[in-house]
Motif scaffolding. Structure first.
Motif, PDB file in Angstrom:
ATOM      1  N   LYS A 178       0.839  -1.204   0.000  1.00 39.16           N
ATOM      2  CA  LYS A 178       0.000   0.000   0.000  1.00 39.16           C
ATOM      3  C   LYS A 178       0.882   1.264   0.000  1.00 39.16           C
ATOM      4  N   PHE A 179       1.948   1.230   0.777  1.00 37.81           N
ATOM      5  CA  PHE A 179       2.889   2.352   0.836  1.00 37.81           C
ATOM      6  C   PHE A 179       3.528   2.591  -0.535  1.00 37.81           C
ATOM      7  N   HIS A 180       4.017   1.527  -1.176  1.00 37.89           N
ATOM      8  CA  HIS A 180       4.644   1.661  -2.494  1.00 37.89           C
ATOM      9  C   HIS A 180       3.644   2.146  -3.541  1.00 37.89           C
ATOM     10  N   GLU A 181       2.442   1.596  -3.510  1.00 42.10           N
ATOM     11  CA  GLU A 181       1.423   2.009  -4.484  1.00 42.10           C
ATOM     12  C   GLU A 181       1.110   3.491  -4.359  1.00 42.10           C
ATOM     13  N   LYS A 182       1.010   3.978  -3.128  1.00 41.68           N
ATOM     14  CA  LYS A 182       0.746   5.409  -2.920  1.00 41.68           C
ATOM     15  C   LYS A 182       1.925   6.252  -3.415  1.00 41.68           C
ATOM     16  N   ALA A 183       3.134   5.761  -3.206  1.00 50.43           N
ATOM     17  CA  ALA A 183       4.327   6.501  -3.652  1.00 50.43           C
ATOM     18  C   ALA A 183       4.335   6.662  -5.169  1.00 50.43           C
ATOM     19  N   TYR A 184       3.960   5.628  -5.884  1.00 52.86           N
ATOM     20  CA  TYR A 184       4.020   5.662  -7.347  1.00 52.86           C
ATOM     21  C   TYR A 184       2.771   6.263  -7.995  1.00 52.86           C
ATOM     22  N   ARG A 185       1.702   6.404  -7.223  1.00 53.36           N
ATOM     23  CA  ARG A 185       0.473   6.980  -7.758  1.00 53.36           C
ATOM     24  C   ARG A 185       0.688   8.454  -8.059  1.00 53.36           C
ATOM     25  N   ARG A 186       0.082   8.895  -9.136  1.00 54.74           N
ATOM     26  CA  ARG A 186       0.159  10.329  -9.456  1.00 54.74           C
ATOM     27  C   ARG A 186      -0.424  11.119  -8.306  1.00 54.74           C
ATOM     28  N   ARG A 187       0.011  12.330  -8.201  1.00 56.80           N
ATOM     29  CA  ARG A 187      -0.388  13.201  -7.087  1.00 56.80           C
ATOM     30  C   ARG A 187      -1.909  13.183  -6.879  1.00 56.80           C
ATOM     31  N   GLU A 188      -2.280  13.105  -5.623  1.00 58.41           N
ATOM     32  CA  GLU A 188      -3.697  13.029  -5.274  1.00 58.41           C
ATOM     33  C   GLU A 188      -4.336  14.392  -5.190  1.00 58.41           C
TER      34      GLU A 188
END
Length: 188
Positions: A178-188
């Motif tokens: 979950k941490f990695h996915e949030k890091a790579y997700r485009r800005r929220e």
């Protein structure tokens, strides 16, 4: 004992990251590291902290961490010591500072880290480092879809109370992923 200066920030600072990046690039090959843009984005999302250890005004060690509020745990994303300061116990001293900050300031109940699972000498040394610093190794081997090497989760509980991190590697990897996915997700 050397006089070391420990600092932590949760804000992007170009100068500090440039200094930390020198150490980061020495320790992690490009295929195993997040890019500067990804890390800058992590700061923009307020999901990480940069821990810095300096000697005589020069950074010699760094770590990038994040907090998983669902487990109330600090995730160690990267920790590295500059090549010219390795073998002096600097990594353990930085980790001690991070533990203290995570427990006393961030209010975490423990810490989580992932380590490469392939049975190489280098990976065994890394696992020994974490074990010698109080972490426990789980036996679940996790494979990501985006990187070829398998990983293991390690964890450290700050206290032996009812509020403890799970010792189940699969559950810990849900948090790490979950941490990695949030890091790579485009800005929220």
């Amino acid at each position: 004992m050397d006089e070391l200066d420990y600092r932590i920030t949760d804000r992007w600072n170009e100068e500090e990251w440039t200094e930390a990046e020198r150490i980061y690039k020495e320790a992690f090959p490009p295929e195993g590291a997040k890019s500067r843009d990804i890390i800058r984005g992590m700061f923009a999302k307020k999901m990480c902290q940069l821990h810095m250890m300096s000697r005589d005004g020069r950074m010699i060690a760094m770590a990038l961490t994040g907090i998983d509020s669902s487990l109330n745990a600090l995730i160690v994303d990267y920790i590295a010591v500059g090549e010219d300061a390795r073998g002096e116990g600097i990594g353990s001293r930085l980790l001690d500072q991070i533990k203290e900050w995570a427990r006393d300031t961030a209010g975490c109940i423990g810490m989580i880290v992932e380590v490469e699972a392939e049975p190489t000498d280098e990976n065994r040394r890394r696992i020994r480092y974490w074990l010698s610093n109080g972490f426990s190794l789980t036996d679940y081997v996790h494979s990501y879809i985006w990187v070829p090497e398998p990983y293991l989760a390690m964890y450290l509980n700050f206290e032996e109370t009812a509020y403890r991190l799970p010792d189940d590697g699969k559950r810990l990897f849900r948090s790490i992923t979950k941490f990695h996915e949030k890091a790579y997700r485009r800005r929220e």
